[in-house]
Design a protein around this motif. Sequence first.
Motif, mmCIF file in Angstrom:
data_model
loop_
_atom_site.group_PDB
_atom_site.id
_atom_site.type_symbol
_atom_site.label_atom_id
_atom_site.label_comp_id
_atom_site.label_asym_id
_atom_site.label_seq_id
_atom_site.Cartn_x
_atom_site.Cartn_y
_atom_site.Cartn_z
ATOM 1 N N LEU A 1 0.851 -1.198 0.000
ATOM 2 C CA LEU A 1 0.000 0.000 0.000
ATOM 3 C C LEU A 1 0.882 1.242 0.000
ATOM 4 O O LEU A 1 1.670 1.458 0.919
ATOM 5 N N ASP A 2 0.734 2.052 -1.034
ATOM 6 C CA ASP A 2 1.527 3.269 -1.193
ATOM 7 C C ASP A 2 0.649 4.472 -0.871
ATOM 8 O O ASP A 2 -0.248 4.817 -1.644
ATOM 9 N N LEU A 3 0.893 5.088 0.293
ATOM 10 C CA LEU A 3 0.125 6.274 0.686
ATOM 11 C C LEU A 3 0.663 7.484 -0.069
ATOM 12 O O LEU A 3 1.817 7.870 0.097
ATOM 13 N N GLU A 4 -0.174 8.061 -0.884
ATOM 14 C CA GLU A 4 0.251 9.144 -1.773
ATOM 15 C C GLU A 4 -0.200 10.495 -1.224
ATOM 16 O O GLU A 4 -1.394 10.732 -1.023
ATOM 17 N N VAL A 5 0.774 11.365 -0.970
ATOM 18 C CA VAL A 5 0.502 12.715 -0.456
ATOM 19 C C VAL A 5 1.387 13.706 -1.217
ATOM 20 O O VAL A 5 2.582 13.467 -1.370
ATOM 21 N N PRO A 6 0.827 14.822 -1.716
ATOM 22 C CA PRO A 6 1.648 15.829 -2.392
ATOM 23 C C PRO A 6 2.759 16.333 -1.466
ATOM 24 O O PRO A 6 2.557 16.469 -0.253
ATOM 25 N N GLU A 7 3.923 16.615 -2.042
ATOM 26 C CA GLU A 7 5.071 17.006 -1.237
ATOM 27 C C GLU A 7 4.812 18.266 -0.418
ATOM 28 O O GLU A 7 5.224 18.361 0.744
ATOM 29 N N ASP A 8 4.140 19.250 -1.009
ATOM 30 C CA ASP A 8 3.863 20.489 -0.274
ATOM 31 C C ASP A 8 2.985 20.216 0.951
ATOM 32 O O ASP A 8 3.136 20.868 1.991
ATOM 33 N N GLU A 9 2.067 19.248 0.841
ATOM 34 C CA GLU A 9 1.217 18.891 1.970
ATOM 35 C C GLU A 9 2.032 18.217 3.063
ATOM 36 O O GLU A 9 1.811 18.459 4.253
#
Length: 217
Positions: A111-119
């Motif tokens: 499971l790859d939790l994807e979050v924008p870098e700025d967030e």
Amino acid sequence: MRIVLVGPPGAGKGTQAAYLAKNLAIPHISTGDLFRANISQGTPLGVEAKSYMDAGNLVPDSVTIGMAEDRMEQADAVEGFLLDGFPRNLGQAEALDAFLQTKGLKLDAVLDLEVPEDEVVKRIAGRRICRKDSSHVFHVEYNKPQTEGVCDACGGELYQREDDREDTVRKRLEVYHSETEPIIDYYKAQDLVVTIPALGKVAEVTQRAMDALERGE
């Protein structure tokens, strides 16, 4: 089920791992817990790890791998587990595969939790910790104290840890991109990766992950 959870710092891996492990009735195995348990119990691997840490050196992969393998062989992990923070690099991923193969087992999903870098930067750099009690954690945007700079619970001073400073967070992200992100491609080649958008409420992210697992994505 045998699951690996990956994602950048600040993606909420620890929180999601705890909820997912509970929902799936499998143990949550985190690298931090492995180190604390082995060091506090004085195991040979714990003693070895502490010697490196006390000298200010990185603990070799062989020690981390040994701790993880020992934990996966414990009775509660026979039917499955959720790994959080391990594997951290390609060498550890290959070692995990080799270990599972010797047992006639394999991973069910990554499971790859994807979050924008700025967030990620906003989440971590906005944290403020109480000097009197570090379990009291606030955020300049998401969990503001009633009085700026003052802990609601005990009146202690709130401060930003060095590890939470923006420049430090960006360096941690660089390490993640160079060392950990390559394991995502490694597991994609095995058709194991399930990308989970990790923005939103904790329960929403958990449900997305559970839905994906149930669909067998």
